[in-house]
Scaffold this active site. Structure first.
Site, mmCIF file in Angstrom:
data_model
loop_
_atom_site.group_PDB
_atom_site.id
_atom_site.type_symbol
_atom_site.label_atom_id
_atom_site.label_comp_id
_atom_site.label_asym_id
_atom_site.label_seq_id
_atom_site.Cartn_x
_atom_site.Cartn_y
_atom_site.Cartn_z
ATOM 1 N N THR A 108 0.734 -1.220 0.066
ATOM 2 C CA THR A 108 0.003 0.063 0.058
ATOM 3 C C THR A 108 1.052 1.211 -0.054
ATOM 4 O OG1 THR A 108 -1.735 -1.017 1.104
ATOM 5 C CG2 THR A 108 -1.790 1.217 1.294
ATOM 6 N N CYS A 150 -6.840 -0.900 6.784
ATOM 7 C CA CYS A 150 -5.556 -1.386 7.450
ATOM 8 C C CYS A 150 -6.009 -1.276 8.925
ATOM 9 C CB CYS A 150 -4.506 -0.119 7.118
ATOM 10 S SG CYS A 150 -3.119 -0.789 8.101
HETATM 11 C C1 LIG Z 1 3.163 -8.242 7.270
HETATM 12 C C2 LIG Z 1 1.887 -7.885 6.503
HETATM 13 C C3 LIG Z 1 1.796 -6.424 6.008
HETATM 14 C C4 LIG Z 1 0.503 -6.248 5.246
HETATM 15 N N1 LIG Z 1 0.487 -5.043 4.709
HETATM 16 C C5 LIG Z 1 -0.733 -4.787 3.966
HETATM 17 C C6 LIG Z 1 -0.721 -3.578 3.104
HETATM 18 O O1 LIG Z 1 0.258 -2.819 3.215
HETATM 19 N N2 LIG Z 1 -1.968 -3.261 2.565
HETATM 20 C C7 LIG Z 1 -3.051 -4.212 2.461
HETATM 21 O O2 LIG Z 1 -3.921 -4.047 1.864
HETATM 22 N N3 LIG Z 1 -3.184 -5.203 3.269
HETATM 23 C C8 LIG Z 1 -1.869 -5.615 3.917
HETATM 24 N N4 LIG Z 1 -1.820 -6.808 4.441
HETATM 25 C C9 LIG Z 1 -2.726 -7.828 4.344
HETATM 26 C C10 LIG Z 1 -2.743 -8.959 3.147
HETATM 27 O O3 LIG Z 1 -2.565 -8.433 2.047
HETATM 28 C C11 LIG Z 1 -3.490 -9.896 3.567
HETATM 29 O O4 LIG Z 1 -4.821 -9.527 3.054
HETATM 30 C C12 LIG Z 1 -3.918 -10.615 4.777
HETATM 31 O O5 LIG Z 1 -2.617 -10.920 5.308
HETATM 32 C C13 LIG Z 1 -4.559 -11.956 4.919
HETATM 33 O O6 LIG Z 1 -4.105 -12.933 3.972
HETATM 34 P P1 LIG Z 1 -3.145 -14.160 4.640
HETATM 35 O O7 LIG Z 1 -3.890 -14.901 5.700
HETATM 36 O O8 LIG Z 1 -2.887 -14.711 3.451
HETATM 37 O O9 LIG Z 1 -1.803 -13.403 4.831
HETATM 38 C C14 LIG Z 1 -0.568 -7.204 5.081
HETATM 39 C C15 LIG Z 1 -0.268 -8.362 5.730
HETATM 40 C C16 LIG Z 1 0.800 -8.880 6.733
HETATM 41 C C17 LIG Z 1 1.083 -10.059 7.300
#
Ligand SMILES: Cc1cc2nc3c(=O)[nH]c(=O)nc-3n(C[C@H](O)[C@H](O)[C@H](O)COP(=O)(O)O)c2cc1C
Ligand SMILES: Cc1cc2nc3c(=O)[nH]c(=O)nc-3n(C[C@H](O)[C@H](O)[C@H](O)COP(=O)(O)OP(=O)(O)OC[C@H]3O[C@@H](n4cnc5c(N)ncnc54)[C@H](O)[C@@H]3O)c2cc1C
Ligand code: FES
EC number: 1.3.-.-
Lengths: 346, 302
Positions: free
Chosen positions: A65, A149
């Protein structure tokens, strides 16, 4: 390396059968070769992984982001592992619009993957500024607006969890780009369906369900919070059932595509999301564990479909959650695909 | 750091791979520590002293994320790479690791981060605290290979916790390097901290000195203070909780000193800037784990 076409050829002579699956996904004006994208904030800007991942084989890369001003992020500690999951409190650390344009954009154009830029703002006005600056930039196939977020004090998930605010903001952004416009939603709301509908009304081409869940972890032995800001966003396998339900709820509520996210660690997980109605999926935390994870998810998914003789991903989509919409309606003559694939009981 | 070293670091920043490694040797190493030898296919470059890897347990594993571990030894055997690790089983991840037997497999992300700038001129003074000895065993080895002597300071709470002492001695003897021991309880060597000991003997060492250190952050803070006070450059290997280990998750920030903040952005070094930290925070996994001590804000380091 050659690009994988929309029709993924599988020719494993030892496998149960040789076949191919049509994996193409359309998100508004954006066509993806396949439904597996890397989630924002978990894959950098793509180039960090280019030496180990053939990016051209992925459905798409969603970048970290970006906000108008650079953000240093939250103070340490930003990560805490929890059972089958992790909490993060990164705080949208990013290089800001200026450096994104100057340093990252030229590289994104050379990735060889469909690029979706994730945009974040504390106000509708800030998002509009980002969209004015980037909306027509070549090399960006779409925009995912991070309305979710959990780790910022202003303009976070709570601020955006208001249907009318979402709708108005999207109505404002819509004329600023002809590219795909995707709204990423928080799961910590009364009704994901209501937010998804508001996004559809506002002109979004798709919604992503869902971002991380607000969570907390305390260290009893040291009598303190594990994270700097007390709470963080929970991701990983721990949230999969929760995310799956939110994804299904959103998909049932709107006609635009829903992109599933939350705890996807394997091709089977991805198939579950698509089975309940997701058009595509995002792989997040898995990339930290296995940098090539997104590609593995895709391969496993295709192998499963091939094994069952499913030739178009569209045929599988929504099979586990029939809804009164033509594309996914059960076919009375043959029963639903899910019924056909179900093993017979003795 | 020399221009060449910066360039090499830049190239190395994106050279890591994830490979399946086989456990070749796994044994007790005293005071509850374990030594682990892993055999890797040599598709990833050989790590430098101070670099680390991410060890991922095969499923079913009680933990989700890989665990960062310093490389304590590296050798090439034909088209294989043998990496040694010295670790303490402290939680569920490392305890599960401790139960692996020769022939078992782990996934290894290697090599990660930046190592010690051993090429810097001066007498290398290696300062190890407890299990922080791991990367310094490797550093001592690397120095010996390039025919350089070093002064090795090793401190621990008591004599039992001077883990890997014999290993250290073997590596140092080759070049006639000297070992200086300190224990908090006086059960072996100097009675006091390793920094008290260094303070006493520093003037008798061949000048100028360069410190390469690893240990608890409280010790590294003392190293930083001593280095500043005596005009001796100090390089310290830091730890942070990590998720990715490769710069993408932004989970491992360390606060920069005001001096480093002021200099931020002036010396690009070819590494994709998004991999490194920002003006306020350095990322431990990509800019570190080895930092010039003066670049960190020790008041805010935990
Ligand atoms: C370390 C970290 C940083 C993330 N940063 C963002 C971000 O900058 N913008 C966003 O929309 N989602 C962010 N997310 C969310 C992920 O894009 C994702 O939607 C969320 O982790 C759920 O999916 P997962 O269980 O496969 O990780 C972040 C997740 C993690 C773990
Ligand atoms: C660059 C680097 C090099 C390291 N080298 C060594 C080494 O050579 N030998 C050795 O014994 N240990 C080393 N460590 C520490 C080691 O990674 C931790 O002891 C280990 O992660 C603990 O995991 P666990 O599951 O056993 O403990 P748990 O307490 O169950 O871990 C819970 C969480 O906290 C994290 N965590 C706990 N302690 C630490 C720590 N000290 N540093 C970073 N993360 C931590 C874990 O990664 C995990 O996410 C190193 C750490 C870093 C960052
Ligand atoms: S551990 Fe992910 S950025 Fe350092």
């Amino acid at each position: 390396m050659t690009k994988r076409p929309g029709l993924a050829e599988r020719s494993d002579p030892t496998g149960p059968r040789i076949g191919s699956v049509d994996l193409m996904v359309r998100i508004g004006p954006l066509t993806l070769l396949n439904p597996v994208l890397t989630a924002s904030g978990t894959f950098g800007y793509g180039d960090e992984y280019a030496h180990v991942v053939d990016l051209g084989t992925l459905g798409g890369v969603i970048t970290k982001t970006v906000t108008v001003k650079p953000r240093p992020g939250n103070p340490p500690t930003r990560i805490a592992e929890t059972p089958a999951g992790m909490l993060n409190s990164i705080g949208l650390e990013n290089v800001g619009l200026e450096r994104f344009r100057r340093e990252k954009l030229p590289k994104l154009r050379e990735l060889g993957a469909a690029v979706v830029a994730s945009l974040g703002g504390e106000t509708p006005r800030e998002l509009a500024r980002l969209m004015e600056a980037l909306g027509d930039e070549p090399g960006i196939g779409g925009f995912e607006i991070n309305f979710s977020c959990p780790n910022v004090s202003k303009g976070g998930a709570r601020y955006w969890a208001v249907p009318r605010r979402l709708e108005r903001t999207l109505l404002m952004l819509r004329p600023l780009t002809r590219r795909a416009l995707i709204a990423k939603l928080s799961p910590d709301v009364t009704s994901v369906a209501d937010l998804a509908k508001a996004c559809e009304q506002g002109g979004a081409d798709a919604v992503t369900a869902v971002n991380t869940f607000v969570g907390m972890s305390v260290d009893l032995d040291h009598v303190r919070n594990r994270l700097n800001r007390s709470t963080g966003g929970l991701s990983g396998p721990a949230i999969k059932p929760l995310a799956l339900a939110r994804c299904w709820e959103a998909a049932a509520a709107v006609a635009i595509p829903v992109i599933g996210s939350g705890g996807i660690m394997s091709g089977r997980d991805a198939l579950e999301f698509i089975g309940v109605g997701a058009a595509a999926v995002q792989v997040g935390t898995l990339s930290f564990v296995r940098p090539r994870g997104a590609g593995e998810v895709l391969d496993e998914m295709v192998a499963w479909l091939v094994e069952r003789g499913v030739r178009r991903l569209d045929d599988w989509r929504g099979s586990l959650a029939p809804r009164p919409d033509e594309a996914c309606a059960p076919r009375p003559s043959r029963g639903t695909l899910a019924e056909r694939l179900r093993p017979r009981r003795r | 750091m020399s221009a060449l070293a910066l360039q090499e670091n830049a190239a190395r920043a994106l050279a890591w791979r994830q490979v399946t490694a086989r456990v070749a040797r796994h044994q007790d190493y005293g005071a509850g520590h374990r030594w682990l030898d892993l055999v890797l296919p040599a598709v990833a470059p050989r790590p430098l002293a101070g670099q680390f890897v991410q060890l991922l347990l095969e499923a079913p594993s009680p933990v989700l994320l890989p665990r960062p571990m310093s490389v304590a030894a590296a050798a090439t055997r034909g088209d294989r790479l043998v990496l040694g690790f010295l670790y303490a089983p402290v939680g569920s991840g490392t305890r599960t690791l401790a139960a692996l037997e020769p022939g078992d497999h782990v996934e290894v992300l290697s090599p990660l981060g930046r190592g010690y700038p051993l090429e810097i001129k001066g007498t290398p003074v290696l300062v190890a605290g407890g299990r922080g000895v791991a990367p310094l065993l490797f550093a001592a080895d690397a120095l010996a290979r390039s025919g350089r002597r070093c002064e090795f300071f090793f401190g621990a709470r008591d004599r039992g916790r001077l883990v890997g002492l014999e290993e250290a001695r073997r590596r140092l003897d080759r070049m006639g390097s000297r070992l200086h021991l300190a224990t908090d309880d006086g059960s072996r060597g100097f009675h006091g901290t390793v920094m008290d000991l260094l303070d006493r003997v520093a003037l008798r060492l061949p000048q100028p000195l360069v410190i390469h250190a690893c240990g608890p952050h409280s010790m590294l803070k003392a190293v930083a203070r001593w280095g500043t006070g005596h005009g001796v450059p100090a390089y310290v290997a830091m730890e942070s909780i990590m998720a990715c280990g490769t710069g993408v998750c932004r989970g491992c920030p360390l606060p920069r000193s005001s001096q480093a903040r002021a200099a931020y952005g002036r010396s690009g070094d070819g590494v994709p800037p998004s991999l490194l930290g920002n003006r306020d925070y350095a990322m431990c996994c990509t800019e570190g784990p080895v930092f010039a001590a003066e670049d960190l804000d020790w008041e805010r380091v935990e």
